[in-house]
Design an enzyme around this catalytic site. Sequence first.
Site, PDB file in Angstrom:
ATOM      1  N   ASP A  47     174.599  56.560  14.913  1.00 46.80           N
ATOM      2  CA  ASP A  47     175.530  55.542  15.091  1.00 46.80           C
ATOM      3  C   ASP A  47     175.117  54.574  16.266  1.00 46.80           C
ATOM      4  O   ASP A  47     174.831  55.364  17.275  1.00 46.80           O
ATOM      5  CB  ASP A  47     177.012  55.896  15.163  1.00 46.80           C
ATOM      6  CG  ASP A  47     177.589  56.458  14.086  1.00 46.80           C
ATOM      7  OD1 ASP A  47     178.501  57.124  13.952  1.00 46.80           O
ATOM      8  OD2 ASP A  47     176.965  56.172  12.875  1.00 46.80           O
ATOM      9  N   ASP A  88     169.386  59.419  16.681  1.00 47.07           N
ATOM     10  CA  ASP A  88     170.433  59.397  16.651  1.00 47.07           C
ATOM     11  C   ASP A  88     170.975  58.418  15.407  1.00 47.07           C
ATOM     12  O   ASP A  88     170.135  57.513  15.018  1.00 47.07           O
ATOM     13  CB  ASP A  88     171.032  58.865  18.256  1.00 47.07           C
ATOM     14  CG  ASP A  88     172.447  58.376  18.095  1.00 47.07           C
ATOM     15  OD1 ASP A  88     172.967  57.437  18.517  1.00 47.07           O
ATOM     16  OD2 ASP A  88     173.353  59.342  17.699  1.00 47.07           O
TER      17      ASP A  88
HETATM   18  O1  LIG Z   1     175.813  58.190  17.900  1.00 45.82           O
HETATM   19  P1  LIG Z   1     175.881  59.288  16.776  1.00 45.82           P
HETATM   20  O2  LIG Z   1     175.822  60.857  17.581  1.00 45.82           O
HETATM   21  O3  LIG Z   1     175.458  59.364  15.784  1.00 45.82           O
HETATM   22  O4  LIG Z   1     177.777  59.406  16.479  1.00 45.82           O
HETATM   23  C1  LIG Z   1     178.603  59.024  17.337  1.00 45.82           C
HETATM   24  C2  LIG Z   1     179.873  58.913  16.383  1.00 45.82           C
HETATM   25  O5  LIG Z   1     180.098  60.089  16.077  1.00 45.82           O
HETATM   26  C3  LIG Z   1     181.260  58.533  17.158  1.00 45.82           C
HETATM   27  O6  LIG Z   1     181.124  59.346  18.591  1.00 45.82           O
HETATM   28  C4  LIG Z   1     182.444  59.127  19.188  1.00 45.82           C
HETATM   29  O7  LIG Z   1     182.195  59.967  20.510  1.00 45.82           O
HETATM   30  P2  LIG Z   1     183.164  61.235  20.577  1.00 45.82           P
HETATM   31  O8  LIG Z   1     182.662  62.376  19.466  1.00 45.82           O
HETATM   32  O9  LIG Z   1     184.605  61.027  20.195  1.00 45.82           O
HETATM   33  O10 LIG Z   1     182.915  61.784  21.915  1.00 45.82           O
HETATM   34  C5  LIG Z   1     182.525  57.693  19.700  1.00 45.82           C
HETATM   35  O11 LIG Z   1     181.630  57.412  20.558  1.00 45.82           O
HETATM   36  C6  LIG Z   1     182.600  56.866  18.393  1.00 45.82           C
HETATM   37  O12 LIG Z   1     182.467  55.425  18.737  1.00 45.82           O
HETATM   38  C7  LIG Z   1     181.504  57.148  17.518  1.00 45.82           C
HETATM   39  O13 LIG Z   1     181.394  56.414  16.238  1.00 45.82           O
HETATM   40 MG   LIG Z   2     174.851  56.937  18.858  1.00 43.16          MG
END
Ligand SMILES: O=P(O)(O)OC[C@@H](O)[C@H]1O[C@@H](OP(=O)(O)O)[C@@H](O)[C@@H](O)[C@@H]1O
Ligand SMILES: [Mg+2]
Length: 179
Positions: free
Chosen positions: A11, A9
Site C-alpha cells: 500500500d 511494500d
Molecule cells: O503499506 P503496507 O504495509 O502494504 O499496508 C499498510 C496498510 O496495512 C494500512 O496500515 C495501517 O497502519 P496500521 O497497521 O493501522 O498501523 C494504515 O497506515 C493504513 O492507512 C494502511 O492502509
Molecule cells: Mg505502505
Amino acid sequence: MMLKLLILDRDGVINYDSDAYIKSVDEWIPLPGSIEAIAQLSKAGWTVAIATNQSGIARGYYNIPTLEAMHARMRRLVAEQGGEVGLVVYCPHGPDEGCDCRKPKPGMLKIIAEHYKVPLAGIWFVGDSLGDLEAAKAVDSQPVLVKTGKGEKTQVKNLPVGTLIFDDLAAVAAELINN
Ligand SMILES: O=P(O)(O)OC[C@@H](O)[C@H]1O[C@@H](OP(=O)(O)O)[C@@H](O)[C@@H](O)[C@@H]1O
Ligand SMILES: [Mg+2]
Ligand SMILES: [Zn+2]
C-alpha cells in the site's frame, strides 16, 4: 548467479493507500506506472516479492479471501504486461498482538529471503512508511523510500542512514534496470 531479488511494500508503493485501509478489490487501485514497473523488472530478470502489513484483517475490516482476491488482481494485471509477481507475504495481525511479522519488525523480509535462499544484506526494500525503512535496516537490507502513498510525510521524519529516495516505483525500476 545470485538471484536478483527486490522486495516491495504494497500500500502506497504498488497501489493507492487510504487512511481508511484498502478493504476490497475495488479499492485496490494501482498507482500510475507501478504495474508496468513490476512487469519491466521481472522481464529484466528481477524477482519481485512483497511484504505488507494488513492489520485490517485483525481489525475486521476485510477477510483473507478478499485480501487474496486483491493479490490475484495484482498478479493478473502484471501478467497482462508480460511480467510476474513473486512471493507475497502479509502480516494479518494487529499492532498489539506482538507478532514477529508486523513491520517495522523484519520477520516478513526474513521469510522472503529464506524462501528464495538469498541473504538479505543489501537487498532493496521499497516502502512508503518509516516502518518499512526500519524493517530493512534491521536486517541490513537497503531502505528505499518512494514519495507515493505516505512517502512525502515519511520523508521529513528521521530516516535510517543511507535511505535512498525515489519519486515512485517506476523511478526505482528505471534505476535498477538501467544500472
Ligand atoms: O503499506 P503496507 O504495509 O502494504 O499496508 C499498510 C496498510 O496495512 C494500512 O496500515 C495501517 O497502519 P496500521 O497497521 O493501522 O498501523 C494504515 O497506515 C493504513 O492507512 C494502511 O492502509
Ligand atoms: Mg505502505
Ligand atoms: Zn504479524
